[in-house]
Design a protein around this motif. Structure first.
Motif, PDB file in Angstrom:
ATOM      1  N   GLU A  35      35.601  35.103  32.004  1.00 41.16           N
ATOM      2  CA  GLU A  35      35.049  33.849  31.492  1.00 41.16           C
ATOM      3  C   GLU A  35      34.080  34.087  30.343  1.00 41.16           C
ATOM      4  O   GLU A  35      34.002  33.269  29.417  1.00 41.16           O
ATOM      5  CB  GLU A  35      34.376  33.077  32.630  1.00 41.16           C
ATOM      6  N   GLN A  36      33.350  35.187  30.376  1.00 43.42           N
ATOM      7  CA  GLN A  36      32.470  35.498  29.244  1.00 43.42           C
ATOM      8  C   GLN A  36      33.290  35.826  27.996  1.00 43.42           C
ATOM      9  O   GLN A  36      32.909  35.477  26.879  1.00 43.42           O
ATOM     10  CB  GLN A  36      31.542  36.658  29.603  1.00 43.42           C
ATOM     11  N   ILE A  37      34.410  36.495  28.193  1.00 47.29           N
ATOM     12  CA  ILE A  37      35.300  36.793  27.066  1.00 47.29           C
ATOM     13  C   ILE A  37      35.893  35.497  26.525  1.00 47.29           C
ATOM     14  O   ILE A  37      35.895  35.237  25.312  1.00 47.29           O
ATOM     15  CB  ILE A  37      36.416  37.762  27.501  1.00 47.29           C
ATOM     16  N   GLU A  38      36.386  34.651  27.430  1.00 46.45           N
ATOM     17  CA  GLU A  38      37.033  33.414  27.010  1.00 46.45           C
ATOM     18  C   GLU A  38      36.067  32.482  26.279  1.00 46.45           C
ATOM     19  O   GLU A  38      36.481  31.744  25.369  1.00 46.45           O
ATOM     20  CB  GLU A  38      37.601  32.700  28.240  1.00 46.45           C
ATOM     21  N   ALA A  39      34.800  32.524  26.647  1.00 42.39           N
ATOM     22  CA  ALA A  39      33.811  31.609  26.065  1.00 42.39           C
ATOM     23  C   ALA A  39      33.597  31.848  24.577  1.00 42.39           C
ATOM     24  O   ALA A  39      33.072  30.972  23.873  1.00 42.39           O
ATOM     25  CB  ALA A  39      32.486  31.736  26.806  1.00 42.39           C
ATOM     26  N   THR A  40      34.009  33.003  24.075  1.00 36.20           N
ATOM     27  CA  THR A  40      33.799  33.308  22.652  1.00 36.20           C
ATOM     28  C   THR A  40      34.909  32.748  21.766  1.00 36.20           C
ATOM     29  O   THR A  40      34.801  32.809  20.544  1.00 36.20           O
ATOM     30  CB  THR A  40      33.713  34.832  22.442  1.00 36.20           C
ATOM     31  N   LEU A  64      51.084  41.912  41.810  1.00 33.04           N
ATOM     32  CA  LEU A  64      49.637  41.849  41.630  1.00 33.04           C
ATOM     33  C   LEU A  64      48.991  43.211  41.866  1.00 33.04           C
ATOM     34  O   LEU A  64      49.410  43.960  42.757  1.00 33.04           O
ATOM     35  CB  LEU A  64      49.024  40.836  42.598  1.00 33.04           C
ATOM     36  N   PRO A  65      47.981  43.553  41.085  1.00 30.08           N
ATOM     37  CA  PRO A  65      47.244  44.803  41.311  1.00 30.08           C
ATOM     38  C   PRO A  65      46.361  44.677  42.543  1.00 30.08           C
ATOM     39  O   PRO A  65      46.203  43.580  43.103  1.00 30.08           O
ATOM     40  CB  PRO A  65      46.417  44.949  40.040  1.00 30.08           C
ATOM     41  N   PRO A  66      45.761  45.780  42.990  1.00 28.11           N
ATOM     42  CA  PRO A  66      44.878  45.717  44.161  1.00 28.11           C
ATOM     43  C   PRO A  66      43.687  44.799  43.912  1.00 28.11           C
ATOM     44  O   PRO A  66      43.235  44.621  42.779  1.00 28.11           O
ATOM     45  CB  PRO A  66      44.429  47.181  44.325  1.00 28.11           C
ATOM     46  N   LYS A  67      43.181  44.246  45.005  1.00 28.84           N
ATOM     47  CA  LYS A  67      41.990  43.407  44.911  1.00 28.84           C
ATOM     48  C   LYS A  67      40.789  44.226  44.436  1.00 28.84           C
ATOM     49  O   LYS A  67      40.728  45.437  44.643  1.00 28.84           O
ATOM     50  CB  LYS A  67      41.667  42.770  46.261  1.00 28.84           C
ATOM     51  N   VAL A  68      39.864  43.542  43.800  1.00 26.78           N
ATOM     52  CA  VAL A  68      38.651  44.206  43.324  1.00 26.78           C
ATOM     53  C   VAL A  68      37.486  43.230  43.454  1.00 26.78           C
ATOM     54  O   VAL A  68      37.643  42.032  43.196  1.00 26.78           O
ATOM     55  CB  VAL A  68      38.812  44.682  41.862  1.00 26.78           C
ATOM     56  N   GLU A  69      36.343  43.731  43.889  1.00 24.82           N
ATOM     57  CA  GLU A  69      35.184  42.852  44.037  1.00 24.82           C
ATOM     58  C   GLU A  69      34.406  42.714  42.741  1.00 24.82           C
ATOM     59  O   GLU A  69      34.024  41.616  42.346  1.00 24.82           O
ATOM     60  CB  GLU A  69      34.261  43.392  45.138  1.00 24.82           C
ATOM     61  N   ARG A  70      34.168  43.845  42.068  1.00 29.50           N
ATOM     62  CA  ARG A  70      33.381  43.804  40.835  1.00 29.50           C
ATOM     63  C   ARG A  70      33.933  44.770  39.806  1.00 29.50           C
ATOM     64  O   ARG A  70      34.580  45.768  40.148  1.00 29.50           O
ATOM     65  CB  ARG A  70      31.914  44.147  41.109  1.00 29.50           C
ATOM     66  N   VAL A  71      33.671  44.448  38.556  1.00 35.67           N
ATOM     67  CA  VAL A  71      33.982  45.332  37.432  1.00 35.67           C
ATOM     68  C   VAL A  71      32.741  45.419  36.555  1.00 35.67           C
ATOM     69  O   VAL A  71      31.810  44.620  36.686  1.00 35.67           O
ATOM     70  CB  VAL A  71      35.179  44.804  36.619  1.00 35.67           C
ATOM     71  N   SER A  74      40.316  33.608  42.540  1.00 38.13           N
ATOM     72  CA  SER A  74      39.866  32.918  43.752  1.00 38.13           C
ATOM     73  C   SER A  74      40.430  33.574  44.999  1.00 38.13           C
ATOM     74  O   SER A  74      39.902  33.385  46.107  1.00 38.13           O
ATOM     75  CB  SER A  74      40.270  31.439  43.707  1.00 38.13           C
ATOM     76  N   LYS A  75      41.492  34.368  44.834  1.00 39.67           N
ATOM     77  CA  LYS A  75      42.085  35.096  45.958  1.00 39.67           C
ATOM     78  C   LYS A  75      41.624  36.556  45.999  1.00 39.67           C
ATOM     79  O   LYS A  75      42.043  37.320  46.864  1.00 39.67           O
ATOM     80  CB  LYS A  75      43.620  35.081  45.854  1.00 39.67           C
ATOM     81  N   GLY A  76      40.777  36.946  45.028  1.00 43.62           N
ATOM     82  CA  GLY A  76      40.231  38.297  45.017  1.00 43.62           C
ATOM     83  C   GLY A  76      40.945  39.288  44.129  1.00 43.62           C
ATOM     84  O   GLY A  76      40.598  40.479  44.123  1.00 43.62           O
ATOM     85  N   TYR A  77      41.929  38.821  43.340  1.00 42.39           N
ATOM     86  CA  TYR A  77      42.719  39.728  42.523  1.00 42.39           C
ATOM     87  C   TYR A  77      42.293  39.714  41.054  1.00 42.39           C
ATOM     88  O   TYR A  77      41.918  38.656  40.527  1.00 42.39           O
ATOM     89  CB  TYR A  77      44.202  39.345  42.570  1.00 42.39           C
ATOM     90  N   PRO A  78      42.412  40.839  40.361  1.00 41.54           N
ATOM     91  CA  PRO A  78      42.418  40.824  38.894  1.00 41.54           C
ATOM     92  C   PRO A  78      43.843  40.539  38.429  1.00 41.54           C
ATOM     93  O   PRO A  78      44.743  40.352  39.265  1.00 41.54           O
ATOM     94  CB  PRO A  78      41.994  42.256  38.536  1.00 41.54           C
ATOM     95  N   PHE A  79      44.047  40.506  37.123  1.00 43.36           N
ATOM     96  CA  PHE A  79      45.406  40.295  36.602  1.00 43.36           C
ATOM     97  C   PHE A  79      45.523  40.933  35.222  1.00 43.36           C
ATOM     98  O   PHE A  79      44.590  40.851  34.431  1.00 43.36           O
ATOM     99  CB  PHE A  79      45.744  38.803  36.509  1.00 43.36           C
ATOM    100  N   PRO A  80      46.665  41.556  34.923  1.00 41.27           N
ATOM    101  CA  PRO A  80      46.872  42.167  33.605  1.00 41.27           C
ATOM    102  C   PRO A  80      47.267  41.134  32.560  1.00 41.27           C
ATOM    103  O   PRO A  80      48.390  41.122  32.060  1.00 41.27           O
ATOM    104  CB  PRO A  80      48.009  43.161  33.873  1.00 41.27           C
ATOM    105  N   SER A 119      31.871  39.933  38.893  1.00 36.67           N
ATOM    106  CA  SER A 119      33.248  39.714  39.322  1.00 36.67           C
ATOM    107  C   SER A 119      34.189  39.762  38.122  1.00 36.67           C
ATOM    108  O   SER A 119      33.784  39.533  36.981  1.00 36.67           O
ATOM    109  CB  SER A 119      33.381  38.361  40.029  1.00 36.67           C
ATOM    110  N   PHE A 120      35.446  40.046  38.408  1.00 41.67           N
ATOM    111  CA  PHE A 120      36.447  40.074  37.347  1.00 41.67           C
ATOM    112  C   PHE A 120      36.502  38.727  36.624  1.00 41.67           C
ATOM    113  O   PHE A 120      36.558  38.672  35.395  1.00 41.67           O
ATOM    114  CB  PHE A 120      37.814  40.425  37.939  1.00 41.67           C
ATOM    115  N   LEU A 121      36.461  37.631  37.386  1.00 39.35           N
ATOM    116  CA  LEU A 121      36.530  36.314  36.767  1.00 39.35           C
ATOM    117  C   LEU A 121      35.314  36.055  35.886  1.00 39.35           C
ATOM    118  O   LEU A 121      35.447  35.492  34.791  1.00 39.35           O
ATOM    119  CB  LEU A 121      36.639  35.225  37.834  1.00 39.35           C
ATOM    120  N   ASP A 122      34.134  36.462  36.312  1.00 38.96           N
ATOM    121  CA  ASP A 122      32.942  36.276  35.485  1.00 38.96           C
ATOM    122  C   ASP A 122      33.085  37.008  34.152  1.00 38.96           C
ATOM    123  O   ASP A 122      32.681  36.503  33.099  1.00 38.96           O
ATOM    124  CB  ASP A 122      31.695  36.774  36.217  1.00 38.96           C
TER     125      ASP A 122
END
Length: 451
Positions: free
Chosen positions: A296-301, A200-207, A117-123, A290-293
């Protein structure tokens, strides 16, 4: 038991007489069925300290639980006290220092939603309900580790309640030896981690979210895939993180499924993945999201729980075709009652190898990937057959690998400290003696201080 037996405990105290006990004692792996004497849901550091002091006074063994995902159920036990920190789940972002403050009970899903929600990915990890503290303390494999490093490589400080009930701060300046140990030695050895600070790693818009499937693949396709994998990985772009399952499913038969995250464009990802798409039957899906999207697809499995036996080892070399055929042959027949067996490969390399194997407790930095085997079942009457199946297949995997991943523990390991920690075990034993001299924090396959 009388209520007076638990005088001194604070937080939410759950005993076998409570209606919520049956649910509270369960681990994510429902093959684990243990019956604690008492479970304490802690809300602050004082609750943790009081639980430790009560356990010592009453000579009751302690287990520490954040997410309850330990493969062998080492965060629970019979007739013991469970210190459950899942209610300690606050998150704060310090933008000025680019630091994320995480309480010890935070789980993957909550953390990802917050930082994204703040624009960051996370390891972080993959399963949504895994505790971030347990994940990190064991090293922390995730889809971003080849790019950002392991979870523990991004840890800059922690707070731990020790065997006396005091809160210790550990970083590279204070209690540096404890900080070293808590980056790869696994959870539950030295005390209760109640908070962590991560860079935190650098912000990212899409992966680019990657999925590759080979429905109804043959065993020869699985052999080809594993051979491509081992030749492709050493020189792969470090921005890509991926894992793959070679499986034998009751529902879907023989197949292969891989997924991952690439910090770049779909066009570039397609080029990088060409060796896999050249295999007959490959179906590649790339989504620029987005990174979160993607997470969330990974988590849904992941299901709410499973019954399984699984473990993972480190691969350091390339295998001959004959060895790969033997590996693939391990899963061509399922044990009685199994609904799914698989070999799983988790990519290492990249930033993981940029850190010395002695710089943190995570020793197997030079491994190319983690190789795991698992079996899942539904009916508990088939547990023994499935466990024996994994034990039998593990013998060959052990013979061609070196070292085991402590976050994928295996209770039948010989010389488990050497297997999990390599030469780092000697330093870990000394640190154990310093910070837990009376072995208050003990569990099967815990670190033992030298005599």
């Amino acid at each position: 038991m009388k209520d007076s037996d638990f005088h001194g405990l604070t937080g939410e105290v759950v005993t076998p007489d409570d209606p919520v006990y049956e649910g509270a004692r369960q681990e994510w792996n429902r093959a684990i069925q243990k019956y604690p004497r008492v479970i304490v849901y802690c809300y602050d550091n004082d609750d943790v300290s009081n639980a430790i002091c009560w356990a010592r006074e009453n000579r009751v063994s302690i287990r520490i639980r954040s997410g309850g995902h330990n493969y062998e159920g080492y965060s629970v036990g019979n007739n013991i006290l469970v210190i459950d920190i899942s209610r300690m789940n606050g998150l704060k972002l310090d933008r000025s220092r680019n630091l994320l403050h995480v309480q010890g009970g935070v789980r993957n899903r909550q953390l990802y939603e917050f930082v994204s929600s703040k624009g960051y990915p996370f390891p972080g990890g993959t399963c949504p309900s895994v505790g971030v503290s347990g994940y990190t303390l064991g090293g922390g494999w995730g889809y971003t580790c080849r790019y950002f490093g392991l979870g523990c490589d991004n840890l800059v400080e922690l707070e731990m309640v020790d065997y006396t009930g005091r809160v210790l701060t550990a970083n590279k300046y204070h209690n540096a030896d404890l900080f070293w140990a808590c980056r790869g030695a696994g959870g539950g050895n030295f005390g209760v981690v109640v908070s962590m600070n991560f860079s935190l790693p650098p912000k990212v818009e899409r992966v680019t979210f990657i999925e590759i499937s080979y429905p109804h693949a043959s065993s020869s396709s699985q052999v080809e895939f594993l051979n491509v994998w081992q030749n492709w990985l050493p020189d792969a772009d470090e921005r890509i993180g991926i894992n793959a399952r070679l499986f034998n499913s009751k529902e879907d038969g023989i197949g292969i499924f891989a997924r991952g995250i690439f910090f770049g464009s779909p066009e570039n990802a397609r080029e990088i993945l060409q060796p896999f798409t050249d295999i007959s039957g490959a179906e590649l899906t790339l989504q620029y999201i987005s990174f979160l999207d993607a997470i969330e697809q990974i988590e849904a499995t992941y299901p709410p729980s499973e019954k399984f036996k699984s473990t993972g080892r480190f691969t350091h070399r390339q295998y001959s075709i004959e060895e790969i055929e033997k590996l693939v042959g391990l899963i061509q027949e399922r044990p009685k009652g199994s609904v799914y067996v698989s070999l799983i490969v988790y990519a290492l390399g990249g930033a993981v190898q940029d850190v010395s194997k002695h710089a943190t407790a995570f020793y197997y930095r030079n491994a190319q990937y983690i190789l795991a085997i698992e079996s899942l079942w539904i009916n508990p009457q088939f547990a023994e057959a499935n466990i024996k199946w994994v034990q039998q297949k593990f013998r060959y995997i052990r013979s061609i690998t070196r070292g085991s991943y402590v976050n994928f523990p295996y209770n039948s390991l010989m010389n488990y400290e050497q297997a999990y920690f390599g030469q780092n075990k000697y330093r870990l034993e000394k640190i154990k003696r310093k910070y837990d001299p009376f072995n208050i924090f003990s569990f099967p396959q815990g670190i033992k201080s030298p005599g």
